[in-house]
Scaffold this active site. Structure first.
Site, PDB file in Angstrom:
ATOM      1  N   GLU A 299       0.860  -1.191   0.000  1.00  0.00           N
ATOM      2  CA  GLU A 299       0.000   0.000   0.000  1.00  0.00           C
ATOM      3  C   GLU A 299       0.888   1.230   0.000  1.00  0.00           C
ATOM      4  O   GLU A 299       1.923   1.235   0.674  1.00  0.00           O
ATOM      5  CB  GLU A 299      -0.856   0.039   1.261  1.00  0.00           C
ATOM      6  CG  GLU A 299      -1.862  -1.066   1.371  1.00  0.00           C
ATOM      7  CD  GLU A 299      -2.751  -0.841   2.585  1.00  0.00           C
ATOM      8  OE1 GLU A 299      -3.692  -0.060   2.467  1.00  0.00           O
ATOM      9  OE2 GLU A 299      -2.470  -1.430   3.637  1.00  0.00           O
TER      10      GLU A 299
ATOM     11  N   HIS B 236      -6.799 -10.834   5.442  1.00  0.00           N
ATOM     12  CA  HIS B 236      -6.703 -10.758   3.984  1.00  0.00           C
ATOM     13  C   HIS B 236      -5.662 -11.714   3.371  1.00  0.00           C
ATOM     14  O   HIS B 236      -5.955 -12.435   2.430  1.00  0.00           O
ATOM     15  CB  HIS B 236      -6.358  -9.331   3.549  1.00  0.00           C
ATOM     16  CG  HIS B 236      -7.258  -8.274   4.133  1.00  0.00           C
ATOM     17  ND1 HIS B 236      -8.589  -8.489   4.408  1.00  0.00           N
ATOM     18  CD2 HIS B 236      -7.016  -6.986   4.480  1.00  0.00           C
ATOM     19  CE1 HIS B 236      -9.129  -7.375   4.891  1.00  0.00           C
ATOM     20  NE2 HIS B 236      -8.189  -6.453   4.953  1.00  0.00           N
TER      21      HIS B 236
HETATM   22  C1  BG6 Z   1      -8.211  -2.972   5.799  1.00  0.00           C
HETATM   23  C2  BG6 Z   1      -7.141  -2.564   6.743  1.00  0.00           C
HETATM   24  O1  BG6 Z   1      -8.829  -4.151   6.215  1.00  0.00           O
HETATM   25  O2  BG6 Z   1      -7.647  -3.168   4.501  1.00  0.00           O
HETATM   26  C3  BG6 Z   1      -6.433  -1.321   6.257  1.00  0.00           C
HETATM   27  O3  BG6 Z   1      -7.720  -2.314   8.022  1.00  0.00           O
HETATM   28  C4  BG6 Z   1      -5.916  -1.516   4.846  1.00  0.00           C
HETATM   29  O4  BG6 Z   1      -5.371  -0.965   7.115  1.00  0.00           O
HETATM   30  C5  BG6 Z   1      -7.041  -2.023   3.950  1.00  0.00           C
HETATM   31  O5  BG6 Z   1      -5.435  -0.293   4.377  1.00  0.00           O
HETATM   32  C6  BG6 Z   1      -6.546  -2.377   2.568  1.00  0.00           C
HETATM   33  O6  BG6 Z   1      -7.655  -2.658   1.780  1.00  0.00           O
HETATM   34  P1  BG6 Z   1      -7.665  -2.442   0.227  1.00  0.00           P
HETATM   35  O7  BG6 Z   1      -9.022  -2.838  -0.196  1.00  0.00           O
HETATM   36  O8  BG6 Z   1      -7.347  -0.986  -0.008  1.00  0.00           O
HETATM   37  O9  BG6 Z   1      -6.569  -3.303  -0.326  1.00  0.00           O
END
Ligand code: BG6
Length: 331
Positions: A71, A95
């Site tokens: 990220e 995730h």
């Molecule tokens: C969330 C986390 O579950 O997922 C965050 O709490 C993270 O910290 C986010 O930034 C990332 O999700 P995505 O959909 O942007 O990949």
């Protein structure tokens, strides 16, 4: 209820008993928004619909798997939540483990997808190592520049203590007991304030016999977020009398076509119609905590190293060195 459910096994059991006192399990929806992403569900359906792919996804063909979730974003005003939780609980416990489960689970009809996912997750274990430092690396971002913007260090973010040891980057190694995946290391890494947003599975195939100059092992990338797509890395011969090779990369974008809803939209619609398939079950969450808990305890020890990395970089150098010690490199 959004993940993470609890912050370890014990608190998870407390949350579970509090919830089940008032609701039946079928009325409780435990949400991991990655399971609402079409691209993430597609990990399973790509295997389901492509027997050619399914046949090569096994330990005799695969050298290792890399799952990367980078990220470029930081806390996005959520220090109050994140600083107490950290990356292992925030991203890996849910995730990343779900991505591993979808890649390794048995192919099932729709109504038993959840059970097959739990079974696959339950096969994962931490490799035996002299020290857990050989299994996990943690990092925290320092000041740096991303897309021309100067970003402060994690410790200088609003509402974060100057002495915070919360990790914003994690790399770890897992193995699966499933005979199909026996001996294949899974390298997972995720971090905030890295150089770009990308979620990707890279499947590195076994190194071939020495085939000639310039040849590199075959690889399949499934890019779930960022420039979503599939890339199959093959080799092709260069012209000339010698067998010299160059990479030939077959590349196709992987975009959702048809009735595409954003992840929470799709999941809420399924909750309304009573469909639990892409929600977590309590057993699944418990299994994920079982995998994570020893690592979290290790990180919580004050003496475990927290490696700083520059915002906008690829993560801590220590994570690269850790990989190289195992004879591999991040893609
Ligand atoms: C969330 C986390 O579950 O997922 C965050 O709490 C993270 O910290 C986010 O930034 C990332 O999700 P995505 O959909 O942007 O990949």
């Amino acid at each position: 209820m959004e993940k993470p459910v609890g912050s370890d096994l014990e608190s998870f059991e407390k949350v579970k008993s509090a919830l089940t006192k008032s609701f039946g399990e079928k009325e409780i929806y435990l949400l991991d928004h990655y399971l609402g992403k079409e691209a993430v569900r597609n990990i399973y359906y790509l295997r389901y619909a492509n027997p050619i792919l399914e046949r090569i996804l096994k330990h005799t063909m695969i050298h290792h798997i890399e799952v990367t979730a980078m990220e470029s974003a930081g806390l996005e005003g959520r220090a109050g939540y994140f600083d107490a939780v950290g990356t292992l609980r925030d991203m890996v416990q849910s995730h990343l483990l779900q991505i591993c489960a979808l890649l390794t689970m048995r192919l099932q009809e729709d109504d038993s997808i959840q059970a097959a996912r739990i079974h696959a997750l339950d096969q994962f274990y931490l490799p035996h190592a002299v020290s857990l430092d050989d299994v996990i690396v943690q990092g925290q971002y320092d000041a740096g520049t991303i897309n021309g913007e100067r970003e402060v260090s994690y410790k200088r973010e609003e509402s974060v203590a100057k002495s915070s040891r919360t990790s914003t980057y994690i790399a770890l190694r897992l193995m699966s007991r499933s005979t199909r995946w026996e001996g294949v290391p899974f390298y997972l890494r995720t971090g905030k304030r890295l150089h770009k947003k990308e979620t990707r599975i890279s499947i590195a195939f076994q190194e071939p016999q020495k085939i000639g100059k310039g040849a590199t092992p075959n690889r399949l990338d499934i890019i779930l977020q960022g420039e979503a797509g599939m890339r199959l890395h093959l080799q092709t011969k260069l012209g000339g009398t010698e067998p010299e090779f160059r990479p030939l990369i077959m590349n196709d974008p992987l975009v959702c076509m048809g009735d595409c809803l954003p992840e929470h939209g799709l999941l809420l619609l399924e909750a309304i119609t009573g469909k639990q398939t892409w929600y977590l079950s309590f057993d699944e969450v418990r299994t994920a905590w079982r995998i994570i808990e020893p690592l979290q305890k290790h990180l919580d020890k004050k003496q475990t190293k927290l490696h700083l990395y520059i915002a906008g970089s690829h993560g801590p150098d220590a994570a690269d060195q850790w990989m190289e010690k195992m004879g591999v490199k991040w893609f």
